[in-house]
Design a protein around this motif. Structure first.
Motif, PDB file in Angstrom:
ATOM      1  N   ASP A 248       0.881  -1.291   0.037  1.00 17.93           N
ATOM      2  CA  ASP A 248       0.005   0.029  -0.060  1.00 17.93           C
ATOM      3  C   ASP A 248       0.790   1.258  -0.149  1.00 17.93           C
ATOM      4  O   ASP A 248       0.220   2.449   0.351  1.00 17.93           O
ATOM      5  CB  ASP A 248      -0.803   0.004   1.175  1.00 17.93           C
ATOM      6  N   ALA A 249       2.039   1.146  -0.331  1.00 20.33           N
ATOM      7  CA  ALA A 249       2.979   2.462  -0.418  1.00 20.33           C
ATOM      8  C   ALA A 249       2.448   3.357  -1.388  1.00 20.33           C
ATOM      9  O   ALA A 249       2.093   3.044  -2.443  1.00 20.33           O
ATOM     10  CB  ALA A 249       4.549   1.831  -0.814  1.00 20.33           C
ATOM     11  N   PRO A 250       2.671   4.680  -1.166  1.00 16.72           N
ATOM     12  CA  PRO A 250       2.457   5.725  -2.115  1.00 16.72           C
ATOM     13  C   PRO A 250       3.093   5.584  -3.392  1.00 16.72           C
ATOM     14  O   PRO A 250       4.327   4.828  -3.379  1.00 16.72           O
ATOM     15  CB  PRO A 250       2.590   7.114  -1.165  1.00 16.72           C
ATOM     16  N   VAL A 251       2.537   5.996  -4.573  1.00 15.05           N
ATOM     17  CA  VAL A 251       3.317   6.075  -5.744  1.00 15.05           C
ATOM     18  C   VAL A 251       4.520   7.263  -5.673  1.00 15.05           C
ATOM     19  O   VAL A 251       4.077   8.292  -5.279  1.00 15.05           O
ATOM     20  CB  VAL A 251       2.076   6.318  -6.731  1.00 15.05           C
ATOM     21  N   ALA A 252       5.628   6.854  -6.191  1.00 13.76           N
ATOM     22  CA  ALA A 252       6.500   7.798  -6.138  1.00 13.76           C
ATOM     23  C   ALA A 252       6.833   8.336  -7.203  1.00 13.76           C
ATOM     24  O   ALA A 252       6.785   7.506  -8.315  1.00 13.76           O
ATOM     25  CB  ALA A 252       8.103   7.120  -5.764  1.00 13.76           C
ATOM     26  N   LEU A 253       6.951   9.754  -7.550  1.00  9.46           N
ATOM     27  CA  LEU A 253       7.114  10.400  -8.734  1.00  9.46           C
ATOM     28  C   LEU A 253       8.323  11.222  -8.619  1.00  9.46           C
ATOM     29  O   LEU A 253       8.669  11.918  -7.468  1.00  9.46           O
ATOM     30  CB  LEU A 253       5.842  11.273  -8.951  1.00  9.46           C
ATOM     31  N   ASP A 254       9.265  11.291  -9.634  1.00 12.47           N
ATOM     32  CA  ASP A 254      10.390  12.091  -9.709  1.00 12.47           C
ATOM     33  C   ASP A 254      10.177  13.404 -10.551  1.00 12.47           C
ATOM     34  O   ASP A 254       9.427  13.213 -11.730  1.00 12.47           O
ATOM     35  CB  ASP A 254      11.388  11.651 -10.200  1.00 12.47           C
ATOM     36  N   ILE A 255      10.353  14.738 -10.157  1.00 13.77           N
ATOM     37  CA  ILE A 255      10.100  15.746 -11.017  1.00 13.77           C
ATOM     38  C   ILE A 255      11.427  16.038 -11.023  1.00 13.77           C
ATOM     39  O   ILE A 255      12.318  16.570 -10.349  1.00 13.77           O
ATOM     40  CB  ILE A 255       9.447  16.981 -10.318  1.00 13.77           C
ATOM     41  N   VAL A 256      12.071  16.392 -12.617  1.00 11.38           N
ATOM     42  CA  VAL A 256      13.365  16.781 -12.790  1.00 11.38           C
ATOM     43  C   VAL A 256      13.377  17.968 -13.399  1.00 11.38           C
ATOM     44  O   VAL A 256      12.698  18.607 -14.085  1.00 11.38           O
ATOM     45  CB  VAL A 256      13.769  15.824 -14.088  1.00 11.38           C
ATOM     46  N   VAL A 257      14.363  18.799 -12.765  1.00  7.28           N
ATOM     47  CA  VAL A 257      14.411  20.307 -13.036  1.00  7.28           C
ATOM     48  C   VAL A 257      15.787  20.384 -13.507  1.00  7.28           C
ATOM     49  O   VAL A 257      16.839  19.836 -13.151  1.00  7.28           O
ATOM     50  CB  VAL A 257      14.097  21.079 -11.902  1.00  7.28           C
ATOM     51  N   ARG A 258      15.964  21.499 -14.395  1.00  2.00           N
ATOM     52  CA  ARG A 258      17.626  21.777 -14.980  1.00  2.00           C
ATOM     53  C   ARG A 258      17.832  23.082 -14.323  1.00  2.00           C
ATOM     54  O   ARG A 258      19.139  23.336 -14.104  1.00  2.00           O
ATOM     55  CB  ARG A 258      17.664  21.551 -16.237  1.00  2.00           C
ATOM     56  N   GLU A 259      17.004  23.974 -14.243  1.00  2.92           N
ATOM     57  CA  GLU A 259      17.198  25.291 -13.867  1.00  2.92           C
ATOM     58  C   GLU A 259      15.902  25.896 -12.799  1.00  2.92           C
ATOM     59  O   GLU A 259      15.048  25.327 -13.038  1.00  2.92           O
ATOM     60  CB  GLU A 259      17.499  26.328 -14.732  1.00  2.92           C
ATOM     61  N   LEU A 260      16.300  26.653 -11.822  1.00  7.94           N
ATOM     62  CA  LEU A 260      15.244  27.114 -11.093  1.00  7.94           C
ATOM     63  C   LEU A 260      14.475  28.206 -11.785  1.00  7.94           C
ATOM     64  O   LEU A 260      14.939  28.972 -12.852  1.00  7.94           O
ATOM     65  CB  LEU A 260      15.831  28.119  -9.796  1.00  7.94           C
TER      66      LEU A 260
END
Length: 260
Positions: A248-260
């Motif tokens: 029942d673990a939450p779904v893990a998502l990655d957000i990839v950023v290159r600059e602020l």
């Protein structure tokens, strides 16, 4: 959709306003726990300064924080949206959202002293992280893990929970299966080699901006796949994150950023 975010160690000091009313805060049934923690924190702050600073993880230059902790029930209280400052909150811009009439009730701020707060809840300046152990009461985190379990489960119901918390605050309450956790990865290239890493400033700023755009969108995704689609539509690069170890673990998502 319920969005969970951490507090900030840096806080503004409200002035010329009434003190906190515990019964008015989110999940008012938590008032007895809040009262016990406030009294224990005030007792600690009135004792020997070196011991109090050590318990709170503060340096001698931060001794002024003890004065705030001594007067928690009588000090002026301001909106949590304005008291919390720092990188995440600067990017989130809660006061500006409120002025524009954007609804923020689905946002919950986790706190070592208050448990959970809504942006519109009024609190004084304080210093008490989730990692603190208070004399006679013990671990703040342990107190909240027990106190928050049932009330927050009832409050969340079958809503999608978007968990943007970090560190000890993620351990105060564990959402059920209909939840998403978000990790921010900073991608950069050096000498032709692309690498990704978690960088605190990028992580906080991106989570603040993401929360702001989610609130501005007015959308209410009900499932993790709907949330991932929404975030992509808002212009973010989203990839699957590490798989959880529990069924029942939450779904893990990655957000990839290159600059602020």
């Amino acid at each position: 959709m319920l969005i969970l975010i951490p507090p900030s160690e840096t806080k503004a000091v409200p002035v010329a306003s009434p003190p906190v009313e515990l019964a008015s805060l989110a999940l008012p049934e938590l008032a007895p726990v809040r009262t016990r923690l406030i009294k224990a924190l005030a007792r600690l702050a009135r004792g020997r300064a070196p011991a109090a600073l050590d318990a709170l993880g503060l340096s001698e230059s931060q001794a002024g924080e003890l004065a705030h902790n001594r007067e928690l029930l009588s000090a002026p209280a301001g909106l949590a949206a304005e008291v919390y400052t720092g990188v995440l909150y600067d990017a989130l811009e809660l006061p500006a959202l409120h002025r524009r009439g954007v609804v923020t009730d689905q946002l919950l701020i986790f706190s070592g002293l208050w448990g959970v707060l809504r942006p519109g809840d009024r609190i004084p300046h304080y210093r008490c992280s989730a990692g603190v152990k208070l004399p006679a009461l013990g671990s703040v985190s342990a107190a909240w893990r027990k106190a928050l379990r049932a009330p927050l489960a009832a409050h969340a119901g079958d809503q999608l929970v978007v968990d943007l918390r970090s560190g000890a605050y993620a351990g105060l309450w564990v959402p059920g299966g209909n939840a998403v956790t978000v990790r921010v990865l900073h991608e950069r290239e050096s000498g032709g080699v692309v690498s990704r890493s978690v960088v605190s400033h990028f992580n906080k700023a991106t989570k603040g901006r993401l929360t702001r755009t989610l609130l501005e969108s007015g959308e209410q995704p009900a499932k993790p796949d709907e949330f991932a689609w929404l975030v992509r539509s808002l212009g973010y690069l989203v990839e699957p994150g590490p798989a959880g170890t529990r069924p029942d673990a939450p779904v893990a998502l990655d957000i990839v950023v290159r600059e602020l």
